[in-house]
Design a protein around this motif. Structure first.
Motif, PDB file in Angstrom:
ATOM      1  N   ARG A  58      68.863  58.868  53.239  1.00 11.38           N
ATOM      2  CA  ARG A  58      67.678  59.399  52.555  1.00 11.38           C
ATOM      3  C   ARG A  58      68.096  60.410  51.490  1.00 11.38           C
ATOM      4  O   ARG A  58      69.021  61.200  51.702  1.00 11.38           O
ATOM      5  CB  ARG A  58      66.720  60.059  53.552  1.00 11.38           C
ATOM      6  N   ILE A  59      67.403  60.360  50.374  1.00 10.38           N
ATOM      7  CA  ILE A  59      67.592  61.339  49.308  1.00 10.38           C
ATOM      8  C   ILE A  59      66.242  61.998  49.054  1.00 10.38           C
ATOM      9  O   ILE A  59      65.276  61.310  48.697  1.00 10.38           O
ATOM     10  CB  ILE A  59      68.117  60.690  48.015  1.00 10.38           C
ATOM     11  N   ASN A  60      66.213  63.287  49.290  1.00  8.17           N
ATOM     12  CA  ASN A  60      64.958  64.037  49.166  1.00  8.17           C
ATOM     13  C   ASN A  60      63.858  63.413  50.033  1.00  8.17           C
ATOM     14  O   ASN A  60      62.692  63.345  49.641  1.00  8.17           O
ATOM     15  CB  ASN A  60      64.512  64.100  47.703  1.00  8.17           C
ATOM     16  N   GLY A  61      64.261  62.934  51.218  1.00  6.19           N
ATOM     17  CA  GLY A  61      63.289  62.391  52.172  1.00  6.19           C
ATOM     18  C   GLY A  61      62.943  60.928  51.969  1.00  6.19           C
ATOM     19  O   GLY A  61      62.260  60.334  52.799  1.00  6.19           O
ATOM     20  N   GLN A  62      63.395  60.320  50.877  1.00  6.60           N
ATOM     21  CA  GLN A  62      63.069  58.923  50.612  1.00  6.60           C
ATOM     22  C   GLN A  62      64.263  58.036  50.939  1.00  6.60           C
ATOM     23  O   GLN A  62      65.418  58.375  50.633  1.00  6.60           O
ATOM     24  CB  GLN A  62      62.690  58.739  49.133  1.00  6.60           C
ATOM     25  N   LEU A  63      63.971  56.882  51.545  1.00  7.50           N
ATOM     26  CA  LEU A  63      65.032  55.919  51.826  1.00  7.50           C
ATOM     27  C   LEU A  63      65.663  55.451  50.531  1.00  7.50           C
ATOM     28  O   LEU A  63      64.951  55.157  49.555  1.00  7.50           O
ATOM     29  CB  LEU A  63      64.475  54.717  52.592  1.00  7.50           C
ATOM     30  N   ILE A  64      66.983  55.359  50.519  1.00  5.45           N
ATOM     31  CA  ILE A  64      67.681  54.985  49.286  1.00  5.45           C
ATOM     32  C   ILE A  64      67.345  53.564  48.863  1.00  5.45           C
ATOM     33  O   ILE A  64      67.373  53.232  47.684  1.00  5.45           O
ATOM     34  CB  ILE A  64      69.210  55.165  49.470  1.00  5.45           C
ATOM     35  N   GLN A  65      66.959  52.703  49.831  1.00  3.89           N
ATOM     36  CA  GLN A  65      66.584  51.330  49.490  1.00  3.89           C
ATOM     37  C   GLN A  65      65.290  51.275  48.691  1.00  3.89           C
ATOM     38  O   GLN A  65      65.027  50.305  47.974  1.00  3.89           O
ATOM     39  CB  GLN A  65      66.426  50.471  50.754  1.00  3.89           C
ATOM     40  N   ASP A  66      64.461  52.328  48.841  1.00  2.00           N
ATOM     41  CA  ASP A  66      63.177  52.355  48.143  1.00  2.00           C
ATOM     42  C   ASP A  66      63.279  52.955  46.749  1.00  2.00           C
ATOM     43  O   ASP A  66      62.269  53.033  46.032  1.00  2.00           O
ATOM     44  CB  ASP A  66      62.164  53.148  48.961  1.00  2.00           C
ATOM     45  N   LEU A  67      64.467  53.397  46.383  1.00  2.00           N
ATOM     46  CA  LEU A  67      64.673  54.000  45.071  1.00  2.00           C
ATOM     47  C   LEU A  67      65.412  53.026  44.158  1.00  2.00           C
ATOM     48  O   LEU A  67      66.200  52.197  44.620  1.00  2.00           O
ATOM     49  CB  LEU A  67      65.495  55.289  45.194  1.00  2.00           C
ATOM     50  N   SER A  68      65.150  53.105  42.866  1.00  7.75           N
ATOM     51  CA  SER A  68      65.877  52.252  41.934  1.00  7.75           C
ATOM     52  C   SER A  68      67.303  52.766  41.783  1.00  7.75           C
ATOM     53  O   SER A  68      67.563  53.958  41.890  1.00  7.75           O
ATOM     54  CB  SER A  68      65.186  52.249  40.574  1.00  7.75           C
ATOM     55  N   VAL A  69      68.220  51.826  41.539  1.00  9.54           N
ATOM     56  CA  VAL A  69      69.626  52.193  41.370  1.00  9.54           C
ATOM     57  C   VAL A  69      69.803  53.120  40.183  1.00  9.54           C
ATOM     58  O   VAL A  69      70.534  54.120  40.246  1.00  9.54           O
ATOM     59  CB  VAL A  69      70.492  50.921  41.215  1.00  9.54           C
ATOM     60  N   ASN A  70      69.157  52.808  39.072  1.00 11.67           N
ATOM     61  CA  ASN A  70      69.292  53.650  37.870  1.00 11.67           C
ATOM     62  C   ASN A  70      68.749  55.062  38.125  1.00 11.67           C
ATOM     63  O   ASN A  70      69.302  56.051  37.631  1.00 11.67           O
ATOM     64  CB  ASN A  70      68.522  53.023  36.701  1.00 11.67           C
ATOM     65  N   GLN A  71      67.681  55.166  38.914  1.00  9.66           N
ATOM     66  CA  GLN A  71      67.105  56.464  39.183  1.00  9.66           C
ATOM     67  C   GLN A  71      68.067  57.337  39.986  1.00  9.66           C
ATOM     68  O   GLN A  71      68.255  58.522  39.710  1.00  9.66           O
ATOM     69  CB  GLN A  71      65.793  56.291  39.973  1.00  9.66           C
ATOM     70  N   VAL A  72      68.719  56.741  40.989  1.00  6.68           N
ATOM     71  CA  VAL A  72      69.655  57.472  41.828  1.00  6.68           C
ATOM     72  C   VAL A  72      70.879  57.882  41.020  1.00  6.68           C
ATOM     73  O   VAL A  72      71.332  59.025  41.077  1.00  6.68           O
ATOM     74  CB  VAL A  72      70.081  56.626  43.051  1.00  6.68           C
ATOM     75  N   ARG A  73      71.442  56.943  40.261  1.00  3.03           N
ATOM     76  CA  ARG A  73      72.683  57.223  39.544  1.00  3.03           C
ATOM     77  C   ARG A  73      72.477  58.176  38.382  1.00  3.03           C
ATOM     78  O   ARG A  73      73.438  58.803  37.907  1.00  3.03           O
ATOM     79  CB  ARG A  73      73.302  55.906  39.048  1.00  3.03           C
ATOM     80  N   SER A  74      71.277  58.297  37.887  1.00  8.27           N
ATOM     81  CA  SER A  74      71.024  59.211  36.762  1.00  8.27           C
ATOM     82  C   SER A  74      71.161  60.664  37.196  1.00  8.27           C
ATOM     83  O   SER A  74      71.316  61.558  36.374  1.00  8.27           O
ATOM     84  CB  SER A  74      69.619  58.978  36.204  1.00  8.27           C
ATOM     85  N   HIS A  75      71.128  60.915  38.514  1.00 12.97           N
ATOM     86  CA  HIS A  75      71.283  62.268  39.029  1.00 12.97           C
ATOM     87  C   HIS A  75      72.729  62.528  39.432  1.00 12.97           C
ATOM     88  O   HIS A  75      73.026  63.567  39.963  1.00 12.97           O
ATOM     89  CB  HIS A  75      70.370  62.495  40.231  1.00 12.97           C
TER      90      HIS A  75
END
Length: 299
Positions: A282-299
């Motif tokens: 989880r990143i900030n409480g959200q499952l990583i599968q529910d986040l876009s790859v570009n959104q995660v990597r932009s941080h």
């Protein structure tokens, strides 16, 4: 990953070389063999049939050594890949190695891998040498048998000396295209592993899919939480087993240990290169599968 790039580039080079060399050689040598067989059968069919009896010996010898060389080629490729990955990891983390005073231990590990590579390459060269010697013995034996057979016909006046020399010369010329074709068979056999790896990679389904970025347009980076995460690159290789930790936002976490314990795998999971087989990230409480790859990597 460096090891993956090395494996793919090596396999692609092997396939490219095999396709270019084998196709052209196969076509040219087949035409040459057919042309020589027509001449030989027109001169003396019985002697030509006798000379063809040596083909099973060529085939058995080539098949035996091609299997051994294919296995050695796989071993050499695996050791080279492992060595490449090991050196790359140590060059990247050389400061940490000095900090932990593990220079001697790491040098010893690299030396052991180099020794393993030396033994594999030595076995490969020895097998090639034995293959060459056995091929030479078969060639000499085949030529001796042909000479005795043709000499028998000449002595019994069933062939003139000129006809005997002509048929012996043309039949001897059959060895070159036959040997070339069997060498191509050996190359195809050793290249089969690379063909299978690339085919498996191309046929593999896409496991990671992009999420709609509008869903998490207001996503902010927070704590990264690993909860009982298990991961392996295949079913028989578990790299991470029930790993749990929390990395607070803005903090730095150092993970140290020997090669293969999963340090790089943790980073790959966070960046979305792979998904964990068990547990949750989880990143900030959200499952990583529910986040876009570009959104995660932009941080």
């Amino acid at each position: 990953r460096g090891d993956l790039i090395y494996r793919l580039s090596h396999d692609i080079q092997v396939i490219e070389s095999t396709l270019i060399n084998c196709v052209t050689t196969f076509i040219s040598e087949c035409f040459k063999l057919i042309f020589l067989l027509i001449i030989c059968f027109s001169l003396h069919p019985f002697v030509t049939l006798f000379s063809i009896l040596g083909l099973p010996f060529y085939f058995m010898e080539t098949r035996f050594f091609s299997k051994k060389l294919a296995v050695l080629s796989q071993d050499s490729h695996d050791v080279n890949t492992s060595l490449f990955n090991m050196i790359e990891e140590r060059l990247t983390n050389h400061k940490l190695i000095k900090l932990l005073n593990r220079i001697k231990q790491e040098v010893t590990l690299v030396k052991e891998k180099l020794i393993e590579l030396f033994y594999v390459e030595r076995q490969t060269r020895l097998t090639h040498a034995l293959h060459s010697v056995s091929s030479t013995i078969i060639n000499r034996g085949w030529a001796l048998g042909l000479g005795i057979f043709v000499g028998y016909f000449v002595i019994n006046e069933q062939l003139s000396i000129g006809e005997g020399i002509a048929i012996t010369t043309y039949v001897s010329m059959l060895r070159a295209p036959i040997t070339a074709l069997f060498n191509q068979y050996t190359q195809l056999k050793t290249s089969k592993i690379s063909f299978e790896k690339i085919s498996t990679l191309l046929a593999a389904p896409i496991e990671l899919t992009e999420k709609d970025e509008t869903i998490d347009a207001f996503f902010e980076l927070g704590d990264i939480v690993f909860d009982q995460v298990s991961f392996g690159y295949d079913d028989s290789d578990t790299v991470l087993n029930n790993v749990s930790f929390t990395l607070p936002k803005g903090k730095t976490l150092g993970i140290v240990g020997k090669s293969g314990i999963g340090k790089s795998s943790i980073g790959d999971l966070i960046l979305g290169f792979y998904h964990a087989q068990k547990g949750s990230i989880r990143i900030n409480g959200q499952l990583i599968q529910d986040l876009s790859v570009n959104q995660v990597r932009s941080h």
